[in-house]
Structure formats: C-alpha cells, structure tokens
Design a protein around this motif. Structure first.
Motif, PDB file in Angstrom:
ATOM      1  N   ALA A   1       0.816  -1.207   0.000  1.00 54.27           N
ATOM      2  CA  ALA A   1       0.000   0.000   0.000  1.00 54.27           C
ATOM      3  C   ALA A   1       0.853   1.262   0.000  1.00 54.27           C
ATOM      4  CB  ALA A   1      -0.929  -0.008   1.216  1.00 54.27           C
ATOM      5  N   PHE A   2       1.980   1.236   0.722  1.00 59.37           N
ATOM      6  CA  PHE A   2       2.800   2.442   0.859  1.00 59.37           C
ATOM      7  C   PHE A   2       3.880   2.547  -0.217  1.00 59.37           C
ATOM      8  CE2 PHE A   2       1.124   2.305   5.230  1.00 59.37           C
ATOM      9  CZ  PHE A   2       0.760   3.635   5.376  1.00 59.37           C
ATOM     10  N   ASP A   3       4.466   1.429  -0.618  1.00 55.81           N
ATOM     11  CA  ASP A   3       5.569   1.475  -1.585  1.00 55.81           C
ATOM     12  C   ASP A   3       5.619   0.156  -2.346  1.00 55.81           C
ATOM     13  OD1 ASP A   3       7.900   1.838  -3.023  1.00 55.81           O
ATOM     14  OD2 ASP A   3       8.957   2.813  -1.378  1.00 55.81           O
ATOM     15  N   ALA A   4       4.877   0.089  -3.447  1.00 56.31           N
ATOM     16  CA  ALA A   4       4.811  -1.136  -4.232  1.00 56.31           C
ATOM     17  C   ALA A   4       6.162  -1.483  -4.854  1.00 56.31           C
ATOM     18  CB  ALA A   4       3.759  -0.996  -5.326  1.00 56.31           C
ATOM     19  N   ALA A   5       6.931  -0.458  -5.211  1.00 55.23           N
ATOM     20  CA  ALA A   5       8.235  -0.715  -5.822  1.00 55.23           C
ATOM     21  C   ALA A   5       9.176  -1.388  -4.833  1.00 55.23           C
ATOM     22  CB  ALA A   5       8.842   0.593  -6.326  1.00 55.23           C
ATOM     23  N   MET A   6       9.194  -0.912  -3.593  1.00 60.55           N
ATOM     24  CA  MET A   6      10.030  -1.543  -2.579  1.00 60.55           C
ATOM     25  C   MET A   6       9.548  -2.959  -2.269  1.00 60.55           C
ATOM     26  SD  MET A   6      10.895  -0.296   1.329  1.00 60.55           S
ATOM     27  CE  MET A   6      11.890   1.088   0.729  1.00 60.55           C
ATOM     28  N   ALA A   7       8.222  -3.133  -2.235  1.00 63.36           N
ATOM     29  CA  ALA A   7       7.676  -4.468  -1.991  1.00 63.36           C
ATOM     30  C   ALA A   7       8.134  -5.449  -3.052  1.00 63.36           C
ATOM     31  CB  ALA A   7       6.148  -4.397  -1.941  1.00 63.36           C
ATOM     32  N   ALA A   8       8.114  -5.007  -4.308  1.00 63.19           N
ATOM     33  CA  ALA A   8       8.576  -5.871  -5.391  1.00 63.19           C
ATOM     34  C   ALA A   8      10.079  -6.130  -5.280  1.00 63.19           C
ATOM     35  CB  ALA A   8       8.251  -5.237  -6.737  1.00 63.19           C
ATOM     36  N   ALA A   9      10.831  -5.128  -4.829  1.00 61.84           N
ATOM     37  CA  ALA A   9      12.279  -5.271  -4.716  1.00 61.84           C
ATOM     38  C   ALA A   9      12.679  -6.293  -3.658  1.00 61.84           C
ATOM     39  CB  ALA A   9      12.907  -3.922  -4.410  1.00 61.84           C
ATOM     40  N   VAL A  10      11.879  -6.424  -2.596  1.00 57.92           N
ATOM     41  CA  VAL A  10      12.207  -7.372  -1.528  1.00 57.92           C
ATOM     42  C   VAL A  10      11.570  -8.738  -1.758  1.00 57.92           C
ATOM     43  CG1 VAL A  10      12.524  -5.542   0.169  1.00 57.92           C
ATOM     44  CG2 VAL A  10      10.274  -6.609  -0.072  1.00 57.92           C
ATOM     45  N   GLY A  11      10.966  -8.927  -2.935  1.00 58.66           N
ATOM     46  CA  GLY A  11      10.465 -10.244  -3.291  1.00 58.66           C
ATOM     47  C   GLY A  11       9.001 -10.501  -3.018  1.00 58.66           C
ATOM     48  N   ILE A  12       8.232  -9.474  -2.642  1.00 61.76           N
ATOM     49  CA  ILE A  12       6.805  -9.661  -2.403  1.00 61.76           C
ATOM     50  C   ILE A  12       6.066  -9.652  -3.744  1.00 61.76           C
ATOM     51  CG2 ILE A  12       4.736  -8.656  -1.369  1.00 61.76           C
ATOM     52  CD1 ILE A  12       6.494  -7.490   0.809  1.00 61.76           C
ATOM     53  N   PRO A  13       5.237 -10.659  -4.021  1.00 60.35           N
ATOM     54  CA  PRO A  13       4.464 -10.676  -5.281  1.00 60.35           C
ATOM     55  C   PRO A  13       3.355  -9.634  -5.248  1.00 60.35           C
ATOM     56  CG  PRO A  13       3.864 -12.552  -3.913  1.00 60.35           C
ATOM     57  CD  PRO A  13       5.006 -11.873  -3.216  1.00 60.35           C
ATOM     58  N   VAL A  14       3.671  -8.432  -5.692  1.00 62.15           N
ATOM     59  CA  VAL A  14       2.751  -7.296  -5.574  1.00 62.15           C
ATOM     60  C   VAL A  14       1.438  -7.570  -6.300  1.00 62.15           C
ATOM     61  CG1 VAL A  14       2.433  -4.848  -6.084  1.00 62.15           C
ATOM     62  CG2 VAL A  14       4.669  -5.689  -5.324  1.00 62.15           C
ATOM     63  N   ALA A  15       1.519  -8.137  -7.500  1.00 61.54           N
ATOM     64  CA  ALA A  15       0.302  -8.400  -8.272  1.00 61.54           C
ATOM     65  C   ALA A  15      -0.615  -9.370  -7.543  1.00 61.54           C
ATOM     66  CB  ALA A  15       0.669  -8.948  -9.649  1.00 61.54           C
ATOM     67  N   LEU A  16      -0.027 -10.387  -6.914  1.00 63.97           N
ATOM     68  CA  LEU A  16      -0.827 -11.369  -6.181  1.00 63.97           C
ATOM     69  C   LEU A  16      -1.593 -10.712  -5.038  1.00 63.97           C
ATOM     70  CD1 LEU A  16      -1.689 -14.251  -5.436  1.00 63.97           C
ATOM     71  CD2 LEU A  16       0.442 -14.449  -4.120  1.00 63.97           C
ATOM     72  N   PHE A  17      -0.919  -9.879  -4.269  1.00 65.57           N
ATOM     73  CA  PHE A  17      -1.590  -9.229  -3.140  1.00 65.57           C
ATOM     74  C   PHE A  17      -2.569  -8.158  -3.611  1.00 65.57           C
ATOM     75  CE2 PHE A  17       1.948 -11.151  -0.834  1.00 65.57           C
ATOM     76  CZ  PHE A  17       1.280 -11.658   0.267  1.00 65.57           C
ATOM     77  N   HIS A  18      -2.299  -7.575  -4.760  1.00 68.38           N
ATOM     78  CA  HIS A  18      -3.247  -6.626  -5.335  1.00 68.38           C
ATOM     79  C   HIS A  18      -4.572  -7.326  -5.646  1.00 68.38           C
ATOM     80  CE1 HIS A  18      -4.976  -3.466  -7.857  1.00 68.38           C
ATOM     81  NE2 HIS A  18      -5.136  -4.373  -8.804  1.00 68.38           N
ATOM     82  N   TYR A  19      -4.489  -8.457  -6.341  1.00 70.21           N
ATOM     83  CA  TYR A  19      -5.708  -9.167  -6.717  1.00 70.21           C
ATOM     84  C   TYR A  19      -6.348  -9.852  -5.509  1.00 70.21           C
ATOM     85  CZ  TYR A  19      -4.853  -8.239 -11.616  1.00 70.21           C
ATOM     86  OH  TYR A  19      -4.689  -7.605 -12.817  1.00 70.21           O
ATOM     87  N   LEU A  20      -5.548 -10.207  -4.526  1.00 68.99           N
ATOM     88  CA  LEU A  20      -6.119 -10.768  -3.306  1.00 68.99           C
ATOM     89  C   LEU A  20      -6.951  -9.712  -2.579  1.00 68.99           C
ATOM     90  CD1 LEU A  20      -6.345 -13.188  -1.430  1.00 68.99           C
ATOM     91  CD2 LEU A  20      -4.209 -12.483  -0.336  1.00 68.99           C
ATOM     92  N   LEU A  21      -6.417  -8.490  -2.489  1.00 73.22           N
ATOM     93  CA  LEU A  21      -7.171  -7.396  -1.870  1.00 73.22           C
ATOM     94  C   LEU A  21      -8.426  -7.086  -2.671  1.00 73.22           C
ATOM     95  CD1 LEU A  21      -7.416  -5.100   0.212  1.00 73.22           C
ATOM     96  CD2 LEU A  21      -6.025  -3.683  -1.324  1.00 73.22           C
TER      97      LEU A  21
END
Length: 293
Positions: free
Chosen positions: A168-188
C-alpha cells in the motif's frame, strides 16, 4: 426496540466493519471508487450465475458476482497499464459491464425477481425477514454472509498484514524485496469484490460504497499510522451505522441513507477539527504563529 431493530443494527455494524477494514487500504492506494465500480459491474455475473444454476441462491450468485468483480479489476488494471487514466479506466469498465448486465436481465431474466432494485438497492430494514438456520442458530442471511466475509478478511489481512502494508505504501520496494505485488493486489481486490457482493443485495449499494470510502477517509485525517487508521475506520463506520439508524427512526427516512449521511457528517467534523489536517485547527495554529511573531 424490537428484535428486527437489533438485526438491522448488527447488520449495519458488520457491513461497516467489513468495509472499513478494506477501505483503509483502498484509500491509501487511491482506489476509493473501485467499490462503486464493482458494485455495478457485477450485475452480469449475478445474471450468468442465475442462468447456470437456475436459482437465486445467494452462494451461487456470490461466486458469479465475485468472479466478474475480479474481471473488473483485471480490466481496469490492464487499461491503466495501456496508458488510460485511472478514473477513465474505472468509468469505461464498470459502465460497459453494467450495460451488459442490464441487457442480460432484459433478455433472459425479465420475469424473475432479478431487477435492478433487487440486485443493487437492497433494503436493510428487511434483513430480519430472511433467516437461515445453521449449527442450531437461526440468523438473518445477511448476518451470516457479511459475518463470514468479515472473518475471511480479518484472517487474510492478519496473516499477510506486513505484505499488504508495504504494497500500500511502496509497491516498488515491496517488489524489490520479493513480495508478489500483483498477487496481493488481486487478493485485496478479491476481498473487496466478495465483501461488496455479500453486502449490497441485503443492505444496498449506497451503504456499501459509502462505508468503503467515507469512514476510511475520515480515519485518514485522524492518524498517520495504518494500524490505528484501520481501527478508527471500523469504529467510525460502526458509529455511523448506529447514529444513522436512530436518525432514520426519528425522521422516518432511509436507513442506509442516514447511515451514510452520518458517516459524511463525521468526515466533515474530522476535516474541520482533525489535530493534524483540520482546516480550523490549521487556521488557529497559523493565527497563533502570527501573534507570537
């Protein structure tokens, strides 16, 4: 106060809690109107689910509507990535899908109780009349459905709170640390879709969309911390439901309308008197500064 009044208050509080929980993330991600888009675009999913199942069973319609809700989110995201502005993407997708739903209703379900008033503008005053018995408890269907969705959201957000927060706060950093941003986006978005669909047939789209946006926006003005914002959002939503119900009872007005109006009134108070963002507080602080100088 009779038993039906208690069911109305409980249903309103559950809807407010479920929407406030997710609305905080939508406001932070500047996706506040996604709830309005989903509440209209799921109409073809409801009709298709009815045509396949042959019944207005809420579970079948819930899955059909939730599926179209995810399609709505996917199309909005696809158009945004293609260069279309966010508000334009939302407007194009939900109006197009809503129109498809209207056509399907008129062509295949015109003689069924599946009209737009039934699907989009449910009446919270009647929640106590439609009950379901489960595990020895006979409760209104809306209480079962919204309660189950609220529990699902609490479990999912509790398990992956850090991931949702960083996305929610920094999608770019989330992606950089290995979090699947798209997955959590669609989960939300899936949680938003299911919550919207589970709520609006019983309590109305106006109440659902209002509770997704207004309490979270109010909480945003009152704190800088996400955890506190979620708590405030849920509390403001529940308080709005209670205040709105008694205001509707006193004025003989729409219950859902009064609940959202109460939420709007609390937002105005926060906008004016918030310790950090309040307009009045800022003016007083500036005046004190000038006097001190």
């Amino acid at each position: 106060m009779n038993e039906n009044d208690l069911w109305i208050l409980l249903t309103g509080a559950l809807v407010a809690a479920a929407c406030g929980l997710l609305g905080s993330f939508l406001v932070l991600r500047r996706m506040a109107m996604i709830g309005d888009a989903i509440s209209h675009s799921v109409l073809p999913g409801i009709v298709i689910a009815f045509l396949i199942s042959g019944t207005r069973d809420s579970v079948a319609m819930l899955f059909g509507a939730a599926a179209i809700g995810l399609v709505t989110v996917f199309l909005i995201q696809l158009f945004q990535q293609g260069g279309v502005q966010s508000d334009a993407s939302i407007g194009v997708v939900f109006t197009a899908l809503f129109s498809v739903g209207v056509l399907l209703v008129s062509m295949y379900a015109s003689k069924v109780d599946l009209d737009l008033d039934c699907v989009l503008y449910g009446e919270i005053a009647f929640v106590g009349l439609d009950t379901i018995a489960f595990a020895g408890l006979e409760l209104p269907k809306a209480v079962w459905m919204v309660g189950a969705v609220l529990l699902l959201s609490v479990v999912v957000l509790g398990l992956f709170y850090k991931q949702f927060k960083l996305c929610a706060f920094d999608a770019a950093m989330a992606a950089a640390v290995g979090i699947p941003v798209a997955l959590f986006h669609y989960l939300l978005m899936g949680l938003v879709s299911v919550t919207t669909v589970a709520s609006f047939e019983s309590v109305g789209a106006i109440l659902v969309v209002g509770m997704l946006i207004v309490p979270a926006a109010t909480a945003y003005l009152l704190t800088e911390r996400l955890g506190v914002m979620i708590v405030y959002s849920v509390a403001i939503g529940v308080a709005s439901s209670v205040i709105g119900y008694f205001a509707a009872d006193a004025t003989d007005a729409s219950i859902a309308g009064c609940m959202v109006a109460a939420a709007g009134a609390l937002f105005v108070l926060a906008f004016l008197f918030s310790p950090t963002h309040g307009v009045v507080v800022k003016r007083l602080r500036q005046r004190r500064t000038r006097v001190a100088v």
